[in-house]
Design a protein around this motif. Structure first.
Motif, PDB file in Angstrom:
ATOM      1  N   GLU A  78      42.280  15.769  51.494  1.00 41.28           N
ATOM      2  CA  GLU A  78      41.597  16.545  50.458  1.00 41.28           C
ATOM      3  C   GLU A  78      41.467  18.011  50.872  1.00 41.28           C
ATOM      4  N   VAL A  81      44.773  19.647  50.349  1.00 46.84           N
ATOM      5  CA  VAL A  81      45.002  19.934  48.926  1.00 46.84           C
ATOM      6  C   VAL A  81      44.206  21.167  48.508  1.00 46.84           C
ATOM      7  N   MET A  82      42.982  21.295  49.003  1.00 48.71           N
ATOM      8  CA  MET A  82      42.171  22.477  48.673  1.00 48.71           C
ATOM      9  C   MET A  82      42.788  23.738  49.265  1.00 48.71           C
ATOM     10  N   ALA A  84      45.840  24.281  49.621  1.00 49.86           N
ATOM     11  CA  ALA A  84      47.027  24.606  48.828  1.00 49.86           C
ATOM     12  C   ALA A  84      46.659  25.220  47.486  1.00 49.86           C
ATOM     13  N   GLY A  85      45.361  25.377  47.240  1.00 46.36           N
ATOM     14  CA  GLY A  85      44.935  26.037  46.014  1.00 46.36           C
ATOM     15  C   GLY A  85      44.524  25.092  44.895  1.00 46.36           C
ATOM     16  N   GLN A  86      44.564  23.808  45.123  1.00 41.72           N
ATOM     17  CA  GLN A  86      44.150  22.827  44.109  1.00 41.72           C
ATOM     18  C   GLN A  86      42.701  22.419  44.376  1.00 41.72           C
ATOM     19  N   ASP A  87      42.025  21.962  43.337  1.00 41.41           N
ATOM     20  CA  ASP A  87      40.649  21.507  43.504  1.00 41.41           C
ATOM     21  C   ASP A  87      40.572  20.019  43.158  1.00 41.41           C
ATOM     22  N   PRO A  88      40.601  19.146  44.167  1.00 38.52           N
ATOM     23  CA  PRO A  88      40.534  17.709  43.884  1.00 38.52           C
ATOM     24  C   PRO A  88      39.136  17.248  43.478  1.00 38.52           C
ATOM     25  N   LYS A  89      38.158  18.132  43.588  1.00 39.97           N
ATOM     26  CA  LYS A  89      36.764  17.859  43.192  1.00 39.97           C
ATOM     27  C   LYS A  89      36.167  16.669  43.931  1.00 39.97           C
TER      28      LYS A  89
END
Length: 178
Positions: A78, A81-82, A84-89
């Protein structure tokens, strides 16, 4: 003292990293609470059923450590992923943690059923089905019925009597040699 210092320093570093990546959430707190309840009910079950086995207890502790390793892996993914600029929340971490919360809850329910607490028939039947493989073979370890008949106090008395008898035999052998 040196080992304690190293462990303390390691705990400090790990705690700071956990704080930075915000891994500790309510689900992990609930999981730790359920793990504690599982250990307590497991100890109660082993006492009630007279099936104390340190090997089973140790393997349970090892599995719980493995759960935290898997949660750590989910947190690392997670975090990646954060980064990499994504927000998995937090969904990945929450999903993995929730799975293990349910698993611990089922284990607590099993322990309570084996202690003799009343369990609703639907849940009891579901637990019974979970412990069978598709071929219908029982997966749970069964305690040998002979162990229920053994009284530990009587066993200790018999052991003491045998030791006393052996000492007498050794003394008689020494007298016969002289």
């Amino acid at each position: 003292m040196e080992t304690t210092g190293i462990k303390g320093l390691g705990a400090l570093v790990i705690s700071f990293i956990i704080y930075l990546i915000d891994v500790v959430n309510e689900a992990i707190v609930v999981l730790v609470f359920f793990m504690l309840l599982d250990v307590i009910t497991g100890l109660m079950r082993s006492w009630v059923t007279k099936s104390w086995d340190s090997t089973i207890g140790f393997s349970g502790i090892v599995k719980k450590i493995g759960v935290f390793i898997m949660i750590g892996m989910a947190a690392a993914i997670e975090y990646m992923v954060m980064a990499a600029g994504q927000d998995p929340k937090g969904l990945m971490l929450l999903g993995v943690t929730s799975f293990f919360i349910v698993n611990e809850g089922l284990s607590i329910l099993e322990n309570c059923a084996q202690i003799g607490l009343p369990i609703p028939a639907v849940l009891f039947n579901a637990l019974a089905k979970m412990h069978r493989d598709p071929a219908g073979k029982e997966l749970r370890l069964a305690r040998h019925p002979m162990l229920d008949r053994i009284d530990k106090k009587e066993l200790l008395k018999e052991n003491e009597a045998l030791q006393h008898q052996l000492l007498k035999q050794k003394e008689e052998e020494k007298k016969n040699e002289n």
